[in-house]
Design a protein around this motif. Structure first.
Motif, PDB file in Angstrom:
ATOM      1  N   GLU A 165      -7.307   3.778  -1.994  1.00 10.88           N
ATOM      2  CA  GLU A 165      -5.848   3.565  -1.916  1.00 10.88           C
ATOM      3  C   GLU A 165      -5.291   3.490  -3.343  1.00 10.88           C
ATOM      4  O   GLU A 165      -5.824   2.759  -4.199  1.00 10.88           O
ATOM      5  CB  GLU A 165      -5.598   2.275  -1.123  1.00 10.88           C
ATOM      6  CG  GLU A 165      -4.252   1.606  -1.303  1.00 10.88           C
ATOM      7  CD  GLU A 165      -3.082   2.457  -0.818  1.00 10.88           C
ATOM      8  OE1 GLU A 165      -2.067   2.500  -1.528  1.00 10.88           O
ATOM      9  OE2 GLU A 165      -3.190   3.089   0.281  1.00 10.88           O
ATOM     10  N   LEU A 166      -4.225   4.213  -3.600  1.00  9.88           N
ATOM     11  CA  LEU A 166      -3.648   4.280  -4.946  1.00  9.88           C
ATOM     12  C   LEU A 166      -3.281   2.887  -5.472  1.00  9.88           C
ATOM     13  O   LEU A 166      -3.512   2.559  -6.638  1.00  9.88           O
ATOM     14  CB  LEU A 166      -2.427   5.197  -4.925  1.00  9.88           C
ATOM     15  CG  LEU A 166      -1.696   5.386  -6.251  1.00  9.88           C
ATOM     16  CD1 LEU A 166      -2.609   5.938  -7.328  1.00  9.88           C
ATOM     17  CD2 LEU A 166      -0.494   6.307  -6.059  1.00  9.88           C
ATOM     18  N   VAL A 222      -6.136   4.857 -13.645  1.00 10.71           N
ATOM     19  CA  VAL A 222      -5.082   5.553 -12.884  1.00 10.71           C
ATOM     20  C   VAL A 222      -4.190   6.336 -13.840  1.00 10.71           C
ATOM     21  O   VAL A 222      -3.842   7.493 -13.586  1.00 10.71           O
ATOM     22  CB  VAL A 222      -4.251   4.552 -12.051  1.00 10.71           C
ATOM     23  CG1 VAL A 222      -3.032   5.232 -11.438  1.00 10.71           C
ATOM     24  CG2 VAL A 222      -5.107   3.925 -10.956  1.00 10.71           C
ATOM     25  N   GLU A 223      -3.858   5.703 -14.971  1.00 20.01           N
ATOM     26  CA  GLU A 223      -3.012   6.412 -15.951  1.00 20.01           C
ATOM     27  C   GLU A 223      -3.705   7.671 -16.440  1.00 20.01           C
ATOM     28  O   GLU A 223      -3.076   8.712 -16.602  1.00 20.01           O
ATOM     29  CB  GLU A 223      -2.695   5.487 -17.129  1.00 20.01           C
ATOM     30  CG  GLU A 223      -1.792   4.326 -16.726  1.00 20.01           C
ATOM     31  CD  GLU A 223      -1.379   3.457 -17.908  1.00 20.01           C
ATOM     32  OE1 GLU A 223      -0.357   2.772 -17.785  1.00 20.01           O
ATOM     33  OE2 GLU A 223      -2.077   3.464 -18.943  1.00 20.01           O
ATOM     34  N   LYS A 232       0.845  -1.199   0.000  1.00 18.34           N
ATOM     35  CA  LYS A 232       0.000   0.000   0.000  1.00 18.34           C
ATOM     36  C   LYS A 232       0.876   1.243   0.000  1.00 18.34           C
ATOM     37  O   LYS A 232       1.943   1.250   0.610  1.00 18.34           O
ATOM     38  CB  LYS A 232      -0.905   0.003   1.230  1.00 18.34           C
ATOM     39  CG  LYS A 232      -1.997  -1.054   1.151  1.00 18.34           C
ATOM     40  CD  LYS A 232      -2.962  -0.926   2.308  1.00 18.34           C
ATOM     41  CE  LYS A 232      -3.728  -2.217   2.491  1.00 18.34           C
ATOM     42  NZ  LYS A 232      -4.390  -2.329   3.769  1.00 18.34           N
ATOM     43  N   THR A 233       0.393   2.293  -0.635  1.00 18.47           N
ATOM     44  CA  THR A 233       1.199   3.508  -0.748  1.00 18.47           C
ATOM     45  C   THR A 233       0.909   4.496   0.374  1.00 18.47           C
ATOM     46  O   THR A 233       1.685   5.413   0.620  1.00 18.47           O
ATOM     47  CB  THR A 233       0.883   4.233  -2.070  1.00 18.47           C
ATOM     48  OG1 THR A 233      -0.508   4.605  -2.025  1.00 18.47           O
ATOM     49  CG2 THR A 233       1.143   3.345  -3.270  1.00 18.47           C
ATOM     50  N   GLY A 234      -0.272   4.339   1.015  1.00 20.59           N
ATOM     51  CA  GLY A 234      -0.671   5.334   2.011  1.00 20.59           C
ATOM     52  C   GLY A 234      -1.260   6.578   1.355  1.00 20.59           C
ATOM     53  O   GLY A 234      -1.706   7.493   2.047  1.00 20.59           O
ATOM     54  N   ARG A 235      -1.246   6.605   0.034  1.00 22.95           N
ATOM     55  CA  ARG A 235      -1.847   7.743  -0.678  1.00 22.95           C
ATOM     56  C   ARG A 235      -3.178   7.308  -1.281  1.00 22.95           C
ATOM     57  O   ARG A 235      -3.374   6.146  -1.600  1.00 22.95           O
ATOM     58  CB  ARG A 235      -0.905   8.223  -1.802  1.00 22.95           C
ATOM     59  CG  ARG A 235       0.271   9.059  -1.278  1.00 22.95           C
ATOM     60  CD  ARG A 235       1.377   9.144  -2.304  1.00 22.95           C
ATOM     61  NE  ARG A 235       0.878   9.673  -3.578  1.00 22.95           N
ATOM     62  CZ  ARG A 235       1.431   9.378  -4.745  1.00 22.95           C
ATOM     63  NH1 ARG A 235       2.458   8.549  -4.816  1.00 22.95           N
ATOM     64  NH2 ARG A 235       0.959   9.899  -5.853  1.00 22.95           N
ATOM     65  N   THR A 236      -4.090   8.269  -1.392  1.00 25.00           N
ATOM     66  CA  THR A 236      -5.390   7.917  -1.979  1.00 25.00           C
ATOM     67  C   THR A 236      -5.678   8.823  -3.177  1.00 25.00           C
ATOM     68  O   THR A 236      -5.103   9.903  -3.295  1.00 25.00           O
ATOM     69  CB  THR A 236      -6.543   8.093  -0.959  1.00 25.00           C
ATOM     70  OG1 THR A 236      -6.591   9.469  -0.573  1.00 25.00           O
ATOM     71  CG2 THR A 236      -6.366   7.214   0.249  1.00 25.00           C
TER      72      THR A 236
END
Ligand code: HEM
Length: 346
Positions: A315-316, A327-328, A126-130
């Motif tokens: 979540e990203l 996402v792209e 997980k990146t922790g970014r959303t």
């Protein structure tokens, strides 16, 4: 030819029965005093009966002959509408029976899927970014549609199955009160659902046009059955497009037939209403099965999915795995379609 004559004879006999019946009860005299009505009146009841058997009379009744009534609602002149028996037999027979198999079946399938596959986890770190997936208005529309659908589904199933399942459990008083309020809720929330489905269509149709890569998604069964497989998808994958079009088409049919049934005879004949009732129930059962599967995958079935409709932020890494092409588009980053992390800069 003979049957036509019999039919006419039956019609005349029934008309006589109804006129005499109404006359005896005192309601008919005023209505019949108009000259034109008198001219069209059948001959007196007794002379019609001469030489006619009761069987002939009742076969006329069976074929739905229209008698004379003095009340404004002329439909009361049909003593028996035989198609009603066919409608009832289908509703209480195959419709209810197959319906219960479909509903039982989807819960069994989902339980099996959960046992075999478990919860679909986010594979990567997980990146922790959303990133934002649905705005507040989209989420409000979703929950208007979802909230009304759930109440409609439960109260509708009660109308079809309640007397065999809940009535024996709760007894007649509780069941009658519950069903009364349930029916009120069903009638009113139908309109909320129609608004929800219409807005859903307007908001999301442009993301739900079938595309080439949906085929790939279906060929790989969406990766649902194989860990680590994530066929590329834009905002909505092939499976979600099925959910969308089921909601729009199924919801549209439910809304159309439902409005006909709330306002009986305003737009449809009795025969049409019977057909609409069967279509309404059958489509509702199929849609409930589809939506139960949707609810499963949107909540316990997949890690990270609920946030999309909860906070609107996902979540990203979840988005990279399940909606790499989306996402792209929204972030401008390139996603490695095999490993589902940000592709190294070239
Ligand atoms: C009541 C429980 C429900 C839950 C927990 C739920 C959950 C969700 C979630 C999390 C999403 C977003 C998926 C994503 O971001 O990719 C979603 C989308 C959607 N929901 Fe629901 N939903 C529910 C009920 C319903 C109902 C009753 C309908 C329609 C009758 C519906 C129609 C849709 C549609 C058309 C989408 C977009 C396509 C899709 O993601 O499948 N939902 N739902």
């Amino acid at each position: 030819m003979a049957s036509v004559i019999k039919r006419c004879a039956g019609a005349l006999l029934l008309a006589g029965v109804l006129v005499v019946g109404a006359g005896v009860s005192g309601g008919v005299s005023g209505g019949l005093s108009a000259g034109s009505a008198l001219a069209a009146d059948p001959p007196p009841f007794n002379t019609q009966l001469e030489g006619k058997s009761k069987g002939e009379m009742w076969s006329g009744v069976r074929q739905g002959v229209q008698g004379l009534v003095s009340i404004p609602d002329k439909r009361a002149g049909t003593l028996i509408q035989s198609e009603g028996e066919a409608w009832r037999a289908v509703r209480n027979g195959p419709l209810s029976e197959y319906g219960s198999w479909v509903l039982g079946g989807i819960f069994a399938l989902l339980a099996l899927f959960f046992l075999v596959r478990g919860r679909i986890r986010i594979d990567g770190r997980k990146t922790g970014r959303t990133i934002q997936r649905f705005n507040a208005f989209e989420r409000a529309v979703h929950w208007l549609t979802a909230g009304s659908f759930v109440v409609l589904g439960v109260t509708g199933l009660n109308v079809l199955y309640g007397r065999h399942t809940i009535l024996p459990l709760l007894g007649p008083e509780t069941f009658a009160a519950m069903t009364h309020y349930g029916k009120l809720a069903h009638n009113f929330l139908g309109f909320a659902f129609i608004v929800g489905v219409t807005l859903t269509f307007v908001l999301w149709v442009r993301h739900n046009i079938p595309e080439r890569h949906d085929l790939v998604w279906f060929l790989k069964a969406g990766g649902l059955f194989s860990k680590g497989v994530h066929p590329p998808a834009r905002k909505f994958n092939g499976g979600q497009k099925i959910i969308f079009w089921s909601t729009v088409v199924g919801g549209g049919i439910l809304g159309f037939t439902g409005v006909q049934l709330i306002f009986p005879f305003s737009f449809a004949t009795l025969g049409e209403l019977q057909l609409y009732q069967l279509v309404h129930s059958a489509v509702a059962i199929v849609m409930i099965a589809i939506i139960v599967a949707h609810i499963y995958i949107g909540s316990v079935g997949m890690e990270g999915a609920f946030d999309a409709m909860g906070s609107g932020q996902v979540e990203l890494q979840w988005a990279r795995e399940h909606h790499s092409l989306w996402v792209e588009e929204v972030t401008g980053e390139r996603v490695d379609h095999h490993h589902h992390h940000r592709a190294p800069a070239e």
